[in-house]
Enzyme design. Structure first.
Site, mmCIF file in Angstrom:
data_model
loop_
_atom_site.group_PDB
_atom_site.id
_atom_site.type_symbol
_atom_site.label_atom_id
_atom_site.label_comp_id
_atom_site.label_asym_id
_atom_site.label_seq_id
_atom_site.Cartn_x
_atom_site.Cartn_y
_atom_site.Cartn_z
ATOM 1 N N TYR A 134 -15.796 1.483 29.401
ATOM 2 C CA TYR A 134 -16.600 1.813 30.581
ATOM 3 C C TYR A 134 -17.424 3.051 30.255
ATOM 4 C CZ TYR A 134 -17.425 2.739 35.623
ATOM 5 O OH TYR A 134 -17.992 2.956 36.863
ATOM 6 N N LYS A 162 -18.598 -2.175 29.588
ATOM 7 C CA LYS A 162 -19.415 -2.083 30.797
ATOM 8 C C LYS A 162 -20.352 -0.897 30.598
ATOM 9 C CE LYS A 162 -19.419 -0.995 35.688
ATOM 10 N NZ LYS A 162 -18.700 -0.345 36.814
#
Length: 301
Positions: A134, A162
């Site tokens: 992330y 992500k």
């Protein structure tokens, strides 16, 4: 774990007294599964993990797994300031049978690339599950740069990232130099660009209350390769993206959107406050128009 499709970072509904509303949480998950999302993320930013104790987060992850069963993948967020807390979340994810973990940089600490890689690999070892990285420098203070990516790529568990930097050059870097790490859209107003560069998944907070519209863009671009249609859908979504990404009211907008759908969301936990009447009115108008527009586009085929 293919990391394909729409992954919803589910909200955490609260009661009027600020307690976690488990019934409303279960209803949200059922709504999302019925709507056809491809996976659920528990403990993401949209779920307000930062305003919850580690015990609350562990309990909520277990509850999410109990609700979901094996119907769709569950990804458990592990981000925390302390490594010990991130490891506790990773161990919980493994214990409850989660499908993957979401690992971000520790907020505020600002580690070096090497330090951040060592931090990430420690969490990875604790879970021994597929990992979605992330990258969100706007909240964490640092980028997951090339040295970091080179180091963590040595683990077979590092499967996806992500990307929430907002820097389109990062999309180019990931697509060209790190094709073995599946790129997932984490910046909603760049979803079309992510799909054009080969992303196969989208982690989108707005799918909490507009799953059909987000699924429409995914189908057009990632499944059908119809970028003419995708551009029209994305154009219809852009006013929503501007409302969500500007003014620091992302979570408040998502929660009000859920309330608009008849789902109980409750107010966000402090320091955040609910939307005022003008903000609610603006969001409601934007949603009304985009729903009509995308429904019209979908009806053409």
């Amino acid at each position: 774990m293919k990391f394909e499709g729409i992954y919803t970072p589910v909200i955490t509904p609260y009661t009027e007294r600020g307690k976690i509303d488990r019934d409303a949480f279960a209803a949200m998950i059922e709504y999302l599964i019925d709507a056809g999302v491809h996976g659920i993320i528990n403990g993401g930013s949209t779920g307000e993990y930062y305003a919850q104790s580690i015990q609350d987060r562990m309990d909520l992850a277990l509850f999410a797994k109990e609700i979901i069963g094996d119907r769709v993948p569950l990804i458990v967020g592990t981000v925390a300031i302390r490594l010990e807390d991130s490891i506790a979340m990773a161990e919980t994810a493994a214990r409850i049978g989660a499908d993957a973990v979401l690992i971000g940089s520790p907020p505020y600490a600002v580690p070096t690339e090497r330090e951040n890689a060592v931090h990430t690999l420690a969490i990875d070892r604790a879970a021994n599950l597929p990992v979605m990285l992330y990258n969100y420098p706007g909240r964490m203070g640092i980028n997951m740069g090339e040295e970091f990516l080179d180091r963590v790529s040595r683990s077979r568990n590092i499967c996806a990232i992500k990307e929430s930097s907002g820097d389109i050059n990062r999309v180019h870097l990931l697509a060209r130099d790190y094709p073995h790490i599946r790129m997932s859209c984490g910046m909603d107003d760049q979803a079309l660009e992510f799909f054009a560069w080969g992303a196969r998944s989208w982690v989108c907070g707005g799918s909490n209350f507009l799953p059909a519209e987000h699924l429409a863009l995914y189908r057009a671009c990632a499944m059908d390769g119809n970028f003419d249609k995708g551009r029209r859908i994305m154009s219809a979504l852009m006013p929503l993206m501007r409302v969500l990404e500007q003014g620091g009211k992302f979570i408040q907008c998502i929660k009000h959107g859920c309330e608009m759908n008849g789902q109980h969301a409750g107010a966000p936990r402090p320091p955040l406050k609910p939307l005022n009447k003008d903000d609610k009115r603006q969001l409601e108008q934007v949603v009304r128009v985009l729903k009509q527009t995308i429904a019209s586009i979908e009806a053409e085929n």
